[in-house]
Design a protein around this motif. Structure first.
Motif, PDB file in Angstrom:
ATOM      1  N   MET A 228       0.824  -1.189   0.000  1.00  0.00           N
ATOM      2  CA  MET A 228       0.000   0.000   0.000  1.00  0.00           C
ATOM      3  C   MET A 228       0.871   1.258   0.000  1.00  0.00           C
ATOM      4  O   MET A 228       1.944   1.281   0.583  1.00  0.00           O
ATOM      5  CB  MET A 228      -0.931   0.019   1.206  1.00  0.00           C
ATOM      6  N   VAL A 229       0.385   2.317  -0.642  1.00  0.00           N
ATOM      7  CA  VAL A 229       1.089   3.585  -0.704  1.00  0.00           C
ATOM      8  C   VAL A 229       0.673   4.431   0.477  1.00  0.00           C
ATOM      9  O   VAL A 229      -0.525   4.634   0.722  1.00  0.00           O
ATOM     10  CB  VAL A 229       0.762   4.328  -2.025  1.00  0.00           C
ATOM     11  N   LYS A 230       1.628   4.967   1.204  1.00  0.00           N
ATOM     12  CA  LYS A 230       1.292   5.782   2.356  1.00  0.00           C
ATOM     13  C   LYS A 230       0.893   7.188   1.908  1.00  0.00           C
ATOM     14  O   LYS A 230       1.553   7.798   1.083  1.00  0.00           O
ATOM     15  CB  LYS A 230       2.473   5.859   3.323  1.00  0.00           C
ATOM     16  N   THR A 231      -0.185   7.679   2.458  1.00  0.00           N
ATOM     17  CA  THR A 231      -0.614   9.048   2.207  1.00  0.00           C
ATOM     18  C   THR A 231      -0.790   9.738   3.543  1.00  0.00           C
ATOM     19  O   THR A 231      -0.960   9.107   4.576  1.00  0.00           O
ATOM     20  CB  THR A 231      -1.946   9.069   1.431  1.00  0.00           C
TER      21      THR A 231
ATOM     22  N   THR B  47      -8.110  11.025   0.691  1.00  0.00           N
ATOM     23  CA  THR B  47      -8.385  11.632  -0.594  1.00  0.00           C
ATOM     24  C   THR B  47      -9.689  12.400  -0.510  1.00  0.00           C
ATOM     25  O   THR B  47     -10.572  12.078   0.274  1.00  0.00           O
ATOM     26  CB  THR B  47      -8.501  10.553  -1.694  1.00  0.00           C
TER      27      THR B  47
ATOM     28  N   THR C 244     -10.187   7.318   0.301  1.00  0.00           N
ATOM     29  CA  THR C 244      -9.246   6.485   1.033  1.00  0.00           C
ATOM     30  C   THR C 244      -8.627   7.285   2.162  1.00  0.00           C
ATOM     31  O   THR C 244      -8.450   8.504   2.088  1.00  0.00           O
ATOM     32  CB  THR C 244      -8.123   5.955   0.118  1.00  0.00           C
TER      33      THR C 244
ATOM     34  N   VAL D  34      -3.507   4.218   2.668  1.00  0.00           N
ATOM     35  CA  VAL D  34      -4.221   3.397   1.689  1.00  0.00           C
ATOM     36  C   VAL D  34      -3.960   3.943   0.284  1.00  0.00           C
ATOM     37  O   VAL D  34      -3.978   5.162   0.065  1.00  0.00           O
ATOM     38  CB  VAL D  34      -5.737   3.394   1.965  1.00  0.00           C
ATOM     39  N   ASP D  35      -3.727   3.059  -0.650  1.00  0.00           N
ATOM     40  CA  ASP D  35      -3.450   3.437  -2.037  1.00  0.00           C
ATOM     41  C   ASP D  35      -4.650   4.166  -2.640  1.00  0.00           C
ATOM     42  O   ASP D  35      -5.735   3.585  -2.747  1.00  0.00           O
ATOM     43  CB  ASP D  35      -3.136   2.173  -2.842  1.00  0.00           C
TER      44      ASP D  35
ATOM     45  N   ALA E 187      -5.333   4.594  -5.560  1.00  0.00           N
ATOM     46  CA  ALA E 187      -5.772   3.919  -6.785  1.00  0.00           C
ATOM     47  C   ALA E 187      -6.973   3.013  -6.550  1.00  0.00           C
ATOM     48  O   ALA E 187      -7.627   2.579  -7.507  1.00  0.00           O
ATOM     49  CB  ALA E 187      -4.622   3.110  -7.378  1.00  0.00           C
TER      50      ALA E 187
END
Length: 364
Positions: A1-4, A8, A86, A90-91, A93
């Protein structure tokens, strides 16, 4: 998963949800609007496309579900929806993707925040309402059949309540596995069961178990019993040597006043005694949440099993049994219909905009 670092953006301002305020008749459900939940770390916000009315909600409105939360709460055991936002970690995408999730409570809402790790992708070729009938029902049926009873081609099994949400799914999966299925239901559902390849037996017949023994004089490989009560003894007696009784509910005590835990504990004790006896027959209680403390293994098992069920639905091997599509705001009507015993399959709640005003909610 990509960290943000932040959720969003989402245009969702409000959510509609159905609240179970206490022990009430279906008309006692309330519909409210509130700000849409913002997904926290590791979570996503799903815009619900379908959520189901299961036996759990029927028990919950009576205060009879074994470990339900305190009133008031939003019921809804599972749902299918699209990710619209998200949370951190969480990604992004995932936004726009359609997923199923097992929630236990909270699914009867237009927007639901769930853990991203709990998402199971839904094939785009499958309608959301169809997929919804196979989330909790599909996982339950698959795991009881293949993980607990280990049914194989050529076996004979008995499915009590074969017209219900779990029962109709279980019957189909057993037939796909090559098993012969004897299914109990009221006569009004027998033609539908025959179309699924099931041999129907009237569940109200006073000689029910004698008729089942007549159809399988050497005993059966498995009995799937959601009824509980004293009839569980007869279900166990139907087993052939090496056979397995899988109990997964206490429907016979749904309307009985008193403790919600007593019937379940009595059933647990009886099954444990049978399992401990020096005989070749087995008795188990199936709990979809068993093993959830080992979260990764639990989620992996659930995802694997549900993906196999969705694959069978996508290729046409498995037919979704949608009893009715009812708008979320008419959840009371949906609950009454599910409790009526007049339908085959599962009653599904959908967003209000998905059903034309005045549309028929009594069938598909």
């Amino acid at each position: 998963m990509v960290k943000t670092t932040a959720p969003t953006a989402t245009a969702v301002a409000t959510a509609t949800e159905v609240v179970l305020p206490g022990v009430v008749e279906p008309d006692g459900l309330t519909v409210r609007r509130r700000p849409a939940p913002a997904p926290g770390p590791g979570r996503v916000l799903l815009a619900m496309e379908a959520t189901g009315v299961s036996f759990a909600e029927q028990q919950m409105r009576r205060g009879k579900y074994f470990d339900q939360p305190p009133f008031p709460f939003v019921p809804g055991y599972d749902l299918v929806g699209r990710v619209v936002a998200t949370g951190p970690g969480v990604d992004p995408a995932l936004v726009g993707g359609r997923y199923a999730a097992l929630t236990k409570t909270g699914g009867w809402a237009s927007h639901v925040a769930v853990a991203a790790a709990d998402l199971v992708p839904v094939p785009e070729s499958v309608a959301s309402a169809d997929a919804e009938t196979l989330v909790v029902n599909g996982v339950t049926a698959w795991q009881m059949l293949h993980r607990t009873a280990q049914v194989r081609a050529g076996d004979t099994v008995v499915v009590l309540g074969a017209n219900g949400g779990v029962g109709s799914t279980l019957a189909q999966l057993a037939r796909i596995a090559g098993a012969r299925v004897l299914g109990t239901a009221s006569p009004r559902h027998h033609d539908a069961l025959r179309r699924l390849g099931v041999t129907p037996v009237d569940y109200r017949d006073p000689e029910l178990y004698a008729r089942l023994r007549g159809l399988a004089p050497d005993g059966v490989r498995a009995v799937f019993d959601h009824v509980g009560g004293e009839g569980i003894v007869e279900s166990f007696r139907l087993l052939a040597p090496g056979g397995t009784l899988v109990s997964y509910g206490t429907a016979s005590t749904r309307d009985v006043a008193g403790s919600s835990k007593a019937p379940v504990l009595k059933l647990f004790a009886r099954l444990a005694l049978w399992q401990a006896l020096p005989n070749s027959r087995h008795a188990h209680f199936y709990n979809i949440w068993a093993g959830r403390r080992r979260a990764d293994a639990f989620r992996g098992r659930l995802r694997t099993d549900l993906e196999q069920v969705f694959a069978l639905l996508a290729d046409g091997s498995l037919t979704a049994q949608v009893a009715a599509r009812v708008p979320l705001s008419r959840a009371a009507e949906a609950l009454r219909l599910a409790e009526s015993g007049t339908v085959t399959g599962k009653v599904v709640l959908v967003p209000d905009a998905a059903v034309p005003r005045g549309g028929d909610a009594s069938g598909t």
